[in-house]
Design an enzyme around this catalytic site. Structure first.
Site, PDB file in Angstrom:
ATOM      1  N   MET A  18       1.136  -1.524  -0.495  1.00  0.00           N
ATOM      2  CA  MET A  18       0.078  -0.133  -0.373  1.00  0.00           C
ATOM      3  C   MET A  18       0.546   1.312   0.173  1.00  0.00           C
ATOM      4  O   MET A  18       1.914   1.667   0.902  1.00  0.00           O
ATOM      5  CB  MET A  18      -1.156  -0.174   0.950  1.00  0.00           C
ATOM      6  CG  MET A  18      -1.887   0.819   1.540  1.00  0.00           C
ATOM      7  SD  MET A  18      -2.402   1.358   0.441  1.00  0.00           S
ATOM      8  CE  MET A  18      -2.909   3.424   0.265  1.00  0.00           C
ATOM      9  N   GLU A  19       0.078   2.582  -0.948  1.00  0.00           N
ATOM     10  CA  GLU A  19       1.318   3.670  -1.165  1.00  0.00           C
ATOM     11  C   GLU A  19       1.210   4.544  -0.130  1.00  0.00           C
ATOM     12  O   GLU A  19       1.448   5.062  -0.576  1.00  0.00           O
ATOM     13  CB  GLU A  19       1.069   3.548  -2.208  1.00  0.00           C
ATOM     14  CG  GLU A  19      -0.664   4.512  -3.234  1.00  0.00           C
ATOM     15  CD  GLU A  19      -1.347   3.511  -3.258  1.00  0.00           C
ATOM     16  OE1 GLU A  19      -0.957   1.937  -3.276  1.00  0.00           O
ATOM     17  OE2 GLU A  19      -2.244   3.895  -3.679  1.00  0.00           O
ATOM     18  N   ASN A  20       0.902   4.373   0.799  1.00  0.00           N
ATOM     19  CA  ASN A  20       1.149   5.613   2.152  1.00  0.00           C
ATOM     20  C   ASN A  20       2.173   6.334   1.938  1.00  0.00           C
ATOM     21  O   ASN A  20       3.324   6.504   1.048  1.00  0.00           O
ATOM     22  CB  ASN A  20       0.773   5.163   3.508  1.00  0.00           C
ATOM     23  CG  ASN A  20      -0.141   3.795   3.605  1.00  0.00           C
ATOM     24  OD1 ASN A  20      -1.099   4.072   3.488  1.00  0.00           O
ATOM     25  ND2 ASN A  20       0.579   2.946   4.059  1.00  0.00           N
TER      26      ASN A  20
ATOM     27  N   GLU B 279       4.724   0.815  -5.975  1.00  0.00           N
ATOM     28  CA  GLU B 279       4.232   1.789  -5.396  1.00  0.00           C
ATOM     29  C   GLU B 279       5.447   2.996  -4.699  1.00  0.00           C
ATOM     30  O   GLU B 279       4.566   3.857  -4.744  1.00  0.00           O
ATOM     31  CB  GLU B 279       4.630   0.932  -3.744  1.00  0.00           C
ATOM     32  CG  GLU B 279       4.219  -0.272  -3.352  1.00  0.00           C
ATOM     33  CD  GLU B 279       2.257  -0.257  -3.835  1.00  0.00           C
ATOM     34  OE1 GLU B 279       1.920   0.300  -3.407  1.00  0.00           O
ATOM     35  OE2 GLU B 279       1.981  -1.667  -4.083  1.00  0.00           O
TER      36      GLU B 279
ATOM     37  N   HIS C 102       3.468   5.831  -7.670  1.00  0.00           N
ATOM     38  CA  HIS C 102       2.133   6.516  -6.583  1.00  0.00           C
ATOM     39  C   HIS C 102       2.720   7.131  -5.741  1.00  0.00           C
ATOM     40  O   HIS C 102       0.979   7.875  -5.683  1.00  0.00           O
ATOM     41  CB  HIS C 102       1.295   5.048  -5.620  1.00  0.00           C
ATOM     42  CG  HIS C 102       0.771   4.294  -5.884  1.00  0.00           C
ATOM     43  ND1 HIS C 102      -0.038   4.378  -7.328  1.00  0.00           N
ATOM     44  CD2 HIS C 102       0.260   3.011  -6.418  1.00  0.00           C
ATOM     45  CE1 HIS C 102      -0.985   3.414  -8.349  1.00  0.00           C
ATOM     46  NE2 HIS C 102      -0.873   2.438  -7.012  1.00  0.00           N
TER      47      HIS C 102
ATOM     48  N   GLU D  62      -3.694   3.094 -10.318  1.00  0.00           N
ATOM     49  CA  GLU D  62      -3.260   1.532 -11.403  1.00  0.00           C
ATOM     50  C   GLU D  62      -3.004   0.893 -12.429  1.00  0.00           C
ATOM     51  O   GLU D  62      -1.808   0.271 -12.152  1.00  0.00           O
ATOM     52  CB  GLU D  62      -4.543   0.275 -10.123  1.00  0.00           C
ATOM     53  CG  GLU D  62      -4.874   0.700  -9.486  1.00  0.00           C
ATOM     54  CD  GLU D  62      -3.223   0.785  -8.424  1.00  0.00           C
ATOM     55  OE1 GLU D  62      -2.704  -0.133  -8.270  1.00  0.00           O
ATOM     56  OE2 GLU D  62      -4.462   1.556  -6.883  1.00  0.00           O
TER      57      GLU D  62
HETATM   58 ZN   LIG Z   1      -1.644   0.080  -7.355  1.00  0.00          ZN
END
Ligand SMILES: [Zn+2]
Length: 741
Positions: free
Chosen positions: A263-265, A297, A300, A319
């Site tokens: 997850m790209e937080n 990631e 992003h 995405e």
């Molecule tokens: Zn992604």
């Protein structure tokens, strides 16, 4: 039912969030939040809040405001008595408390063992709409605001968030940590983690501190490769996008429990352990996977975090883009991996197969409620087909214009929200081509065409029609097809049903590089010419892959008989490329499904496969040679698997020998370990062996090894082993839930 867009009534600008996590071990937390923003409705402010107990809402610290709960996780705060006008600024203070559950979203615990001792840590997962489970907010991507986070927690845990720590006070066993104010961002990208970690760090050329973190149960040698790649990929994007990374640090952290891959937080990217950790003893495919996920990631951080979709409808844009960029960046940094060949195997196969089914979703679909994202988003379409279309677009506008268009896009829309058209406009401006006209026919409807290529004397005739696997109604759609041919007399784009031109040169090849989203059905003669080039080694790897792929699709779609596929495969007996072998393995695996074990056809199939893999088996053997090509190392396991399927005596006894000569199963070469364990489990299974494998599974922290044991145990034909395995799965103390799901 569509949800309300709360940002229309109230536009948050800043959150001052104080969380007390001292009681996290008891699964409870408390919080106070000050929300600053601009009102657009004089009567009420609606906020998202889920499973939180709201204790008090006040304005300016003393005026108590009434509130009520509403559908879709809303709380409605009555502000009538404040007599504000539209456009006025307001500050709300909310006191609340919440519970920590094992849901793997919102704030959740992760469990692991360190030296046999049970431990836990806490992490967050807010995408798509789980920030509301931790604090009241407007939990919509468009409601961008800045965040100042303060966390109170036990001192023995390290506390991390999106930005760096600016203040830390310790009092006894309690610490109070304050993080730097974030840039303007969406709630789903906020994150924090509390735990006991080891860390390696390195600065990028531009001074961003990049770290890789993992629990102390992990081997530290698995952190150097991801760190070096993470640093290089961040530098690559800063240069490629011509846009500096806006935070001072970027952490990549491996979590023992994680529901997706990563997850790209912003500034605190969270990963499943297998998606981040890899070292010199890991298999090359694990390293490639890790590199691709890090590249995905990290892209992003710009495309998604700096510029964000307006609403979840446009999540595909995030995405698709990140999936394409992960290959582009990895190829730039590790050219020897020839990662685009894997794109041709992974994303192309996935998308061409799924997209041939009538009624499958389009890349762009309406999203009424964020709950729908997990159910209606088809990875084969949104990620794989989307990435393929992005790559097609890159080819259409050209690399330089693509890059220039992106730079325009980031400059124009940073810290804002966009829709697809905003990107198309920038790319059109940079390329002088009409990007929306080219892309929209591919994005808003599902499906793709097959192009029939036939010769008629000196002439080449092309015609397009929608390709289906299974039933499908041809509605006569015409796509703008980027032909990518080797022909001098064909246009760049075919935008009519039929096209005729004079052949030149005589040999015909369409869609070179397999860049555009269509397949070609060559007439017999044209196809024979292609096959001859395969046999003579005159075609590049992607073309050889593409031929197999397209033949397999055409046979599934009933356009050519399936025996044609075997005939095509026969021309690949001198094949040496790893990716082509991956494709061959896939096709053989599928052909095997239709053949009954122990039947006459099965014997023939085994012989066919044995013959096909013979050359490579002779060349590779079992043991890795010093200084061997990485591809050979990776290919070995699938070649051996084919020979074992073919019941080649030399292959089976070789595998069993390796098992006998390895006192510790974990020490077997990771490239072939899964296979060796599987051969042992299949051909010489015993209760002691199963017990030994389960014990090993339980006691190792090596995630790749655990996967290998799972594969071996599940390949057994013994019903009792299956039963035992099922029992162990239910005691999830031994087998982790995320490995079953
Ligand atoms: Zn992604």
């Amino acid at each position: 039912m569509s949800v309300n867009r709360l940002v229309e009534k109230f536009k948050p600008e800043h959150y001052e969030l104080k969380l007390d996590l001292v009681q996290a071990k008891n699964r409870e937390f408390n919080g106070i939040i000050d929300i600053f923003g601009e009102i657009n409705d004089e009567k009420e402010i609606a906020l998202h809040s889920k499973d939180l107990e709201i204790k008090k809402i006040t304005f300016a610290n003393d005026i108590k405001l009434n509130f009520s709960k509403a559908e879709n996780d809303e709380i409605l705060v009555n502000i009538e008595k404040l007599n504000f006008k539209k456009g006025d600024k307001i500050q709300l203070k909310i006191e609340f408390s919440g519970k920590i559950t094992d849901a793997m979203h919102g704030l959740y615990p992760c469990y692991y063992k360190e030296n046999g001792e049970k431990k836990e840590l806490f992490a967050t997962q807010f995408e798509s709409h789980h920030a509301r489970e931790v604090f009241p907010c407007i939990d919509e991507p468009e409601a961008k605001a800045t965040f100042s986070l303060e966390i109170r927690a036990l001192s023995d845990l390290e506390v991390l968030s999106n930005t760096e720590i600016i203040e830390k006070n310790e009092n006894g066993n309690i610490q109070q940590v304050r993080f730097a104010k974030t840039p303007k961002m969406s709630t789903y990208l906020l994150a924090f983690v509390l735990g006991d970690f080891q860390r390696v760090s390195k600065k990028t050329k531009s001074g961003v501190e990049v770290s890789v973190l993992a629990t102390k149960a992990q081997k530290s040698e698995l952190m150097e490769f991801p760190l070096s790649f993470a640093v290089r990929v961040l530098e690559f994007y800063e240069d490629f996008f011509c846009q500096k990374f806006p935070l001072s640090k970027c952490d990549h952290i491996a979590l023992p429990d994680f529901s997706s891959g990563a997850m790209e937080n912003w500034g605190l990217i969270t990963y499943r352990e297998t998606a981040l950790l890899a070292g010199k003893n890991s298999s090359i495919s694990s390293k490639k996977y890790v590199a691709l996920v890090i590249a995905h990631e990290t892209s992003h951080q710009w495309f998604g975090n700096l510029v964000t979709m307006k609403w979840w409808d446009e999540l595909w844009l995030n995405e698709s883009f990140a999936t394409m960029m992960e290959y582009l960046a990895t190829d730039a940094l590790e050219p020897k991996w020839r990662i685009w060949e894997e794109f041709a195997v992974n994303e192309a196969v996935l998308s061409l197969r799924r997209d041939a089914i009538d009624g499958v979703q389009a890349v762009h679909v309406p999203v009424h409620h964020p709950d729908e994202i997990s159910t209606i988003f088809d990875g084969a379409i949104v990620y794989a087909k989307g990435a393929r279309l992005m790559n097609m677009l890159r080819k259409y506008v050209g690399n330089d214009a693509f890059r220039k268009g992106l730079q325009l896009y980031f400059d124009k829309f940073k810290y804002q929200n966009t829709i697809g058209d905003n990107l198309w406009d920038c790319l059109s401006e940079a390329s002088g081509k009409n990007v929306a006209d080219f892309m929209n026919p591919w994005l808003f409807k599902s499906g793709y065409p097959s192009v029939l290529a036939e010769e008629d004397g000196e002439e080449l005739k092309l015609s397009q029609k929608q390709f289906f696997i299974g039933e499908g109604k041809d509605s006569g759609r015409i796509w703008p097809i980027l032909l990518g041919s080797n022909q001098n007399n064909l246009p760049e784009i075919m935008d009519s049903k039929d096209l005729t031109c004079k052949k030149s040169p005589d040999f015909v090849q369409l869609n070179r590089g397999n860049v555009a989203h269509f397949i070609t059905n060559y007439s017999q003669n044209l196809f024979e010419n292609l096959l001859e080039k395969v046999r003579n080694g005159d075609l590049d790897t992607i073309s050889r892959l593409q031929i197999l792929q397209e033949r397999s699709l055409l046979s599934r779609g009933g356009e050519i008989p399936s025996v044609e596929l075997l005939r095509t495969l026969q021309s690949y007996d001198k094949e040496t490329s790893l990716t082509v072998w991956d494709m061959i393995s896939l096709l053989i695996g599928e052909l095997k499904i239709f053949i009954d074990e122990d039947s006459e056809s099965s014997k023939k199939m085994k012989k066919f496969v044995g013959n096909l893999a013979q050359n490579e088996f002779e060349k590779l053997g079992f043991i890795k040679k010093t200084g061997e090509d990485e591809e050979d190392t990776q290919k070995r396991s699938s070649i051996l698997a084919h020979m074992i399927y073919a019941e080649n005596k030399k292959a089976i006894s070789g595998a069993l020998d390796i098992f006998e000569n390895s006192p510790n199963m974990e020490d077997i070469d990771p490239e072939i370990r899964s296979l060796i364990l599987t051969v042992k489990a299949r051909f010489e299974e015993s209760p002691e062996l199963v017990q030994k494998m389960l014990e090993s599974y339980k006691n190792t922290s090596n995630v790749d090894y655990r996967d290998d044991i799972m594969v071996a145990l599940t390949s057994t034909k013994n019903i009792l082993t299956g039963k035992l395995l099922l029992e162990k799965m239910l005691e999830n103390d031994i087998i982790r839930t995320q490995d079953i799901l």
